[in-house]
Write a protein that holds these residues in place. Sequence first.
Motif, short mmCIF file in Angstrom:
data_model
loop_
_atom_site.label_atom_id
_atom_site.label_comp_id
_atom_site.label_asym_id
_atom_site.label_seq_id
_atom_site.Cartn_x
_atom_site.Cartn_y
_atom_site.Cartn_z
N ALA A 280 35.42 12.88 34.42
CA ALA A 280 36.51 13.34 35.30
C ALA A 280 37.57 14.09 34.49
O ALA A 280 38.08 15.12 34.93
CB ALA A 280 37.14 12.15 36.01
N ASP A 281 37.89 13.58 33.32
CA ASP A 281 38.89 14.24 32.48
C ASP A 281 38.39 15.61 32.00
O ASP A 281 39.14 16.59 31.99
CB ASP A 281 39.21 13.34 31.28
CG ASP A 281 40.31 13.92 30.41
OD1 ASP A 281 41.46 14.01 30.88
OD2 ASP A 281 40.02 14.29 29.26
N ALA A 282 37.12 15.66 31.60
CA ALA A 282 36.55 16.93 31.14
C ALA A 282 36.51 17.95 32.27
O ALA A 282 36.81 19.14 32.06
CB ALA A 282 35.14 16.69 30.59
N ILE A 283 36.14 17.51 33.48
CA ILE A 283 36.08 18.41 34.64
C ILE A 283 37.48 18.93 34.98
O ILE A 283 37.66 20.11 35.30
CB ILE A 283 35.44 17.71 35.84
CG1 ILE A 283 33.96 17.43 35.57
CG2 ILE A 283 35.61 18.53 37.11
CD1 ILE A 283 33.30 16.54 36.59
N TYR A 284 38.47 18.04 34.90
CA TYR A 284 39.85 18.44 35.22
C TYR A 284 40.33 19.52 34.25
O TYR A 284 40.90 20.53 34.68
CB TYR A 284 40.77 17.22 35.14
CG TYR A 284 42.21 17.53 35.44
CD1 TYR A 284 42.64 17.72 36.75
CD2 TYR A 284 43.15 17.64 34.41
CE1 TYR A 284 43.97 18.01 37.03
CE2 TYR A 284 44.47 17.92 34.69
CZ TYR A 284 44.87 18.11 36.00
OH TYR A 284 46.19 18.40 36.27
N LYS A 285 40.09 19.32 32.96
CA LYS A 285 40.51 20.31 31.97
C LYS A 285 39.75 21.63 32.14
O LYS A 285 40.33 22.72 32.07
CB LYS A 285 40.30 19.77 30.55
CG LYS A 285 41.27 18.66 30.15
CD LYS A 285 41.00 18.19 28.74
CE LYS A 285 42.11 17.25 28.24
NZ LYS A 285 42.24 16.03 29.03
N ALA A 286 38.44 21.53 32.39
CA ALA A 286 37.63 22.74 32.59
C ALA A 286 38.07 23.49 33.83
O ALA A 286 38.07 24.73 33.86
CB ALA A 286 36.15 22.37 32.69
N ARG A 287 38.47 22.77 34.85
CA ARG A 287 38.92 23.42 36.09
C ARG A 287 40.20 24.21 35.84
O ARG A 287 40.36 25.31 36.38
CB ARG A 287 39.14 22.38 37.18
CG ARG A 287 39.60 22.97 38.51
CD ARG A 287 39.42 21.99 39.63
NE ARG A 287 40.08 22.43 40.85
CZ ARG A 287 39.61 23.38 41.67
NH1 ARG A 287 38.47 23.97 41.39
NH2 ARG A 287 40.26 23.72 42.75
N ARG A 288 41.12 23.68 35.04
CA ARG A 288 42.34 24.42 34.75
C ARG A 288 42.03 25.72 34.00
O ARG A 288 42.61 26.77 34.27
CB ARG A 288 43.31 23.56 33.91
CG ARG A 288 43.54 22.15 34.41
CD ARG A 288 43.78 22.07 35.88
NE ARG A 288 45.10 22.49 36.28
CZ ARG A 288 45.53 22.56 37.53
NH1 ARG A 288 44.71 22.25 38.52
NH2 ARG A 288 46.76 22.94 37.81
N ILE A 289 41.09 25.64 33.06
CA ILE A 289 40.73 26.82 32.28
C ILE A 289 40.06 27.87 33.16
O ILE A 289 40.38 29.07 33.10
CB ILE A 289 39.81 26.43 31.11
CG1 ILE A 289 40.58 25.54 30.12
CG2 ILE A 289 39.27 27.67 30.40
CD1 ILE A 289 39.72 24.96 29.02
N THR A 290 39.10 27.43 34.01
CA THR A 290 38.38 28.40 34.84
C THR A 290 39.27 28.98 35.94
O THR A 290 39.05 30.11 36.38
CB THR A 290 37.13 27.75 35.47
OG1 THR A 290 37.52 26.56 36.18
CG2 THR A 290 36.13 27.38 34.39
N MET A 291 40.26 28.22 36.40
CA MET A 291 41.21 28.76 37.39
C MET A 291 42.04 29.88 36.77
O MET A 291 42.38 30.86 37.44
CB MET A 291 42.12 27.66 37.91
CG MET A 291 41.45 26.72 38.89
SD MET A 291 42.55 25.40 39.47
CE MET A 291 43.74 26.35 40.42
#
Length: 337
Positions: A280-291
Amino acid sequence: MKTVTSETQLLYTTVQMYSSTMMNQTHNSDCNSRADFQFYLFPVVYTLVMILGLPGNLGALWFFLFKRKQRTASDIYLLNLAVADTAFLCTLPFRIHYHWQHNVWKLGNFACVLSGIGFHANIYASIFFMTCICVDRYVATVYPLTYLRLRNTRCTMLVSSTFWLVYAVALLVFFLTGPPDSEGDSCFENFSQEEWERRLGPYSVLCLVFGSLLPSVVILVCYPLVARRITHIRSSTAGKARRIIYIILAITLVCFLPYHTVHLLHLLRRMKYIQNCAWADAIYKARRITMALVSFNSCLDPVVYYFSTNNCKWSMPRLRWLRPNRTRGIYYISTDL
């Protein structure tokens, strides 16, 4: 005895409140996921995107609306793409302020709704109209004689109008069922689990399948076929057509595909198919980068406009999309894609 009972009751109440608080923190922050780098990443990226993208998209709007006297089908799609990009770029100051304030929205509900609509309209409109250009080019390349009979701007305008109508109806239905229930002072993010189960889950699945995955597949399949088809055509126009194809493929692979992939993981996490806190933490960080990454499509799209308008100049075209070469009996693609 009463003192012991009172202390026991107080301890029980304290533990219960602490457990409730921890559960809320785990739910609200998604297993305490943090990405403090976003407070600097988004303002820097969005400012850069505005500086690079706004002049190019405004120039494209001016060209397609006032300079282009005879618009082709692709011109209509490119015009709609420029409209979506410009609308998104104009809402970026709101997003910059939001992230600079550590994701605390202070600009009112209307500005929040406007900002959220601009962001999502840009993503889905961009991928949709790029897909339309892709299909248009595929038919023109693989079936040139059929394309010459079918091409007209009325059909293109109907397709474009249908997209905006469907998007407007979807937004209307979404807001009529209730206001977005973001937790805290967030804007169009950190929605409650109840909100996800009630309407965001189904909406996200439909948007992911029909607004992201299918268009991406069409682009990643059709454009390589078009590029392969025109590889054997030795002309400057074919070479320029290949460059435009490579640019759109690059935008899809660099900007959209990472965002859609992470959005799928984000959807699985919010629907509780992924419950591991490390994931969940990795997905959250990746989502910020891809946004942040997906916003770069707005400053890369003007490159497509530039190469699509007659010999890399925003001037009146001298060539049509397809010109018959009477001496060789073949058709080739012009630069007006």
